[in-house]
Write an enzyme that holds these catalytic residues in place. Structure first.
Site, short mmCIF file in Angstrom:
data_model
loop_
_atom_site.label_atom_id
_atom_site.label_comp_id
_atom_site.label_asym_id
_atom_site.label_seq_id
_atom_site.Cartn_x
_atom_site.Cartn_y
_atom_site.Cartn_z
N ASP A 1 0.85 -1.19 0.00
CA ASP A 1 0.00 0.00 0.00
C ASP A 1 0.89 1.24 0.00
O ASP A 1 2.08 1.17 0.33
CB ASP A 1 -0.91 0.02 1.24
CG ASP A 1 -0.12 -0.05 2.55
OD1 ASP A 1 0.88 -0.80 2.58
OD2 ASP A 1 -0.49 0.63 3.52
N GLU A 2 0.30 2.36 -0.37
CA GLU A 2 0.95 3.67 -0.23
C GLU A 2 2.42 3.67 -0.65
O GLU A 2 3.30 4.07 0.11
CB GLU A 2 0.79 4.16 1.21
CG GLU A 2 -0.68 4.30 1.59
CD GLU A 2 -0.95 4.73 3.03
OE1 GLU A 2 -0.08 4.52 3.89
OE2 GLU A 2 -2.04 5.28 3.27
N VAL A 3 2.68 3.20 -1.86
CA VAL A 3 4.04 3.29 -2.40
C VAL A 3 4.18 4.71 -2.95
O VAL A 3 3.81 4.99 -4.07
CB VAL A 3 4.27 2.24 -3.52
CG1 VAL A 3 5.74 2.22 -3.92
CG2 VAL A 3 3.80 0.87 -3.08
#
Ligand SMILES: *[C@@H]1O[C@H](CO)[C@@H](O)[C@H](O)[C@H]1NC(C)=O
Ligand SMILES: *[C@@H]1O[C@H](CO)[C@@H](O)[C@H](O)[C@H]1NC(C)=O
Ligand SMILES: *[C@@H]1O[C@H](CO)[C@@H](O)[C@H](O)[C@H]1NC(C)=O
Ligand SMILES: [Zn+2]
Length: 548
Positions: free
Chosen positions: A197-199
């Site tokens: 997530d949230e790269v």
């Protein structure tokens, strides 16, 4: 006479027929009333029980704040009796990595034998054990180190790893191998969560840009590689990923991506908002390409980076909203109700490795229990239709009695204006809950006073004009306030010993009071300085603060 008699007989017959008619209608009604009612109730119950949701998983986020494992074990019976059958363990820097990876672990990480005992007991309780290892973004705990900083996608930001360096894969492979080998030596490993997530930084370094791939192609390729690494260590383990990096893709792009290779991965659609904003198009996208869809809600750690106690109403609203969405969910063009694979109730401990601790677990137990009771009711089927599609009604009619019982409250905890009051309950954590409430009220009062009545002091102390008659009172106020903070800090600190190791307690209580204590200290210095006798200058008293 005959005529009259005949007329009477006629009337009597008419009367009798009428009476029979009335009586039979009544008898018919009484006889079949039950079955009419039953039918309606049955129909409703069937509607509800269509939420099968076989997996109910609680997320334990250890990120830089290791809860004592004995405390967590003491929660097993409560969780199990409320329908939990899995734990998602986000070890982050608390896993005891070995060899070249030793530095990834915090110095106060868990010991192998402790984790072994913990997951063995959890498994014996009937919990599926799902480890979570971040493999793309949120790798601050690894990439912050000198040892691994060359693997960052962007040198200034240690969160995302570059997916185009061979060494990145060696690193991730070693991490996964250590976690998988440890787990499979203790309990079966049905699932592993690889984060993703949230790269925040993707396709930004020269090496990545040279490949001329889109962000999404890079992402999918990376996920596929990691998933292959997992299968090479453990064939029967299913890989889970968070969904958010796949949200922005249009349907057209979606169909052009080579996803064949990802179809044994299961995707977890997360949304922690009180009113979920889940997109049907995204659900459809996931449905077409992934073998199963999970959902993820939040029982804590979603009400603000610095929140202290979760907002139970918002947390319940989040679950309520999710279930309204998945109840009888059918994909366009399909006649069968879709069965989501499971729910992960996330409980975040920090927004990221480098953020302060947010809501702790012990005072968040009520929030967890409310939502577990709610999920269980919906799985069992409660008579609940559009007429009472209302959170407060559901809470009051179907949940509050069970909540009172589970949390050992002396009265039913009702929804207040903003939140629910738990201090009349006796769950493990209520003391911490009450003392954190006390901290909130003390610190809010001090902070308001500082902002409202002292904001002028710094400026006027430069001008050298403060009313001398208030200085002494203000010093007393500062001292009292400082003292109140110390008292509440000590109280919280003592109670925390039951749940956390020393290092975290020091971090947490210092963090809570650091800023206010500093402000009070500075104010006290100014005021004390002002007690000195002095001469005041002629006006005007303007002071230019351009130089500050
Ligand atoms: C540890 O790292 C060094 C340097 O990167 C490497 O040469 C060595 O093979 C690694 N050892 C293991 C066990 O992975
Ligand atoms: C851990 O980090 C220290 C300091 O950077 C370094 O000297 C040491 O070699 C590292 N340990 C391993 C196992 O790589
Ligand atoms: C500050 O408050 C503490 C606790 O109330 C008290 O013991 C102490 O005398 C006070 N000091 C001053 C300078 O007022
Ligand atoms: Zn790169």
């Amino acid at each position: 006479m005959r005529f009259v008699f005949a007329k009477i007989i006629f009337l009597k017959v008419k009367y009798i027929i009428f009476t029979i008619l009335i009586v039979s209608v009544f008898v018919f009604y009484v006889t079949f009333k039950e079955s009419f009612m039953l039918n309606r109730v049955t129909t409703r119950t069937i509607d509800i029980s269509s939420v099968t949701l076989p997996n109910v998983v609680v997320h334990l986020d250890f990120k830089g704040s290791p809860l004592k494992l004995e405390y967590l074990e003491s929660l097993f019976p409560l969780m199990k009796s409320h329908g939990v059958n899995g734990l998602l363990l986000e070890y982050e820097d608390m896993f005891p990595y070995e060899g070249n990876l030793t530095n990834i672990s915090a110095k106060n990480c868990y010991k192998k034998h402790e984790v072994k005992k913990f997951i063995t007991n959890a498994y014996n309780f009937g919990f599926e054990i799902i480890p979570l290892i971040q493999t793309f973004g949120h790798l601050e705990y690894v990439l912050k180190l000198a040892q691994f900083k060359h693997l960052r996608e962007v040198q200034t930001h240690p969160d995302s790893i570059c997916p185009n360096k061979a060494e990145s894969f060696t690193l991730i492979e070693h991490m996964i191998r250590q976690v998988i080998e440890f787990h499979t030596s203790v309990v079966p490993l049905k699932y592993i969560h690889i984060g993703c997530d949230e790269v925040y930084h993707i396709n930004e370094c020269q090496q990545c840009l040279k490949r001329h791939l889109s962000k999404i192609d890079l992402f999918v390729h990376h996920v596929k590689t990691i998933s292959n690494i997992v299968s090479s260590f453990s064939k029967e383990t299913t890989v889970l990923i968070w969904d958010d990096m796949l949200r922005q893709i249009t349907l057209k792009e979606w169909y052009s991506i080579d996803f064949q290779s990802l179809n044994d991965i299961e995707i977890v659609y997360w949304d922690y908002e009180p009113q979920v904003k889940v997109s049907h198009i995204n659900l459809m996208k996931y449905h077409k390409k992934f073998s199963n869809i999970w959902i993820a809600s939040a029982f804590k750690g979603a009400d603000g980076r610095t929140a202290i106690i979760p907002n139970e109403k918002k947390r319940f609203s989040n679950h309520f909203s999710w279930f309204n969405l998945i109840l009888d969910y059918k994909f366009g063009g399909e006649s069968n109700v879709y069965n989501f694979k499971g729910i992960i109730l996330t409980g975040w401990s920090r927004y990221s490795h480098m953020d302060p601790p947010c809501e702790l677990l012990p005072p968040s137990i009520p929030s967890l229990i409310i939502n577990l009771i709610f999920i269980k009711k919906i799985q069992e089927g409660i008579s609940y239709d559009s007429a009472n599609h209302n959170m407060d009604v559901i809470y009051k009619n179907y949940l509050s009695t069970d909540i009172k019982q589970s949390l050992l409250c002396n009265r039913v905890p009702l929804f207040g204006q903003n939140n629910i009051e738990w201090s009349s309950c006796l769950f493990n954590g209520v003391e911490l809950y009450s003392s954190l409430k006390k901290y909130i009220s003390v610190s809010t009062a001090i902070s308001n006073e500082l902002n409202n009545n002292f904001f002028f002091i710094k400026y006027y102390s430069k001008l050298k004009t403060i009313n001398m008659n208030t200085v002494s009172d203000n010093i007393v106020w500062c001292n009292d306030s400082f003292y109140q903070l110390l008292v509440v800090e000590n109280k919280v600190s003592n109670i925390l010993e039951e749940y956390y190791k020393k290092e975290f307690i020091v971090e947490y209580v210092t963090y809570l009071t650091f800023d206010l204590k500093k402000k009070l200290h500075n104010l006290m210095m100014i005021l004390n300085d002002y007690k000195k006798p002095r001469i005041w200058e002629r006006g005007p008293i303007a002071y230019n603060n351009n130089n500050i």
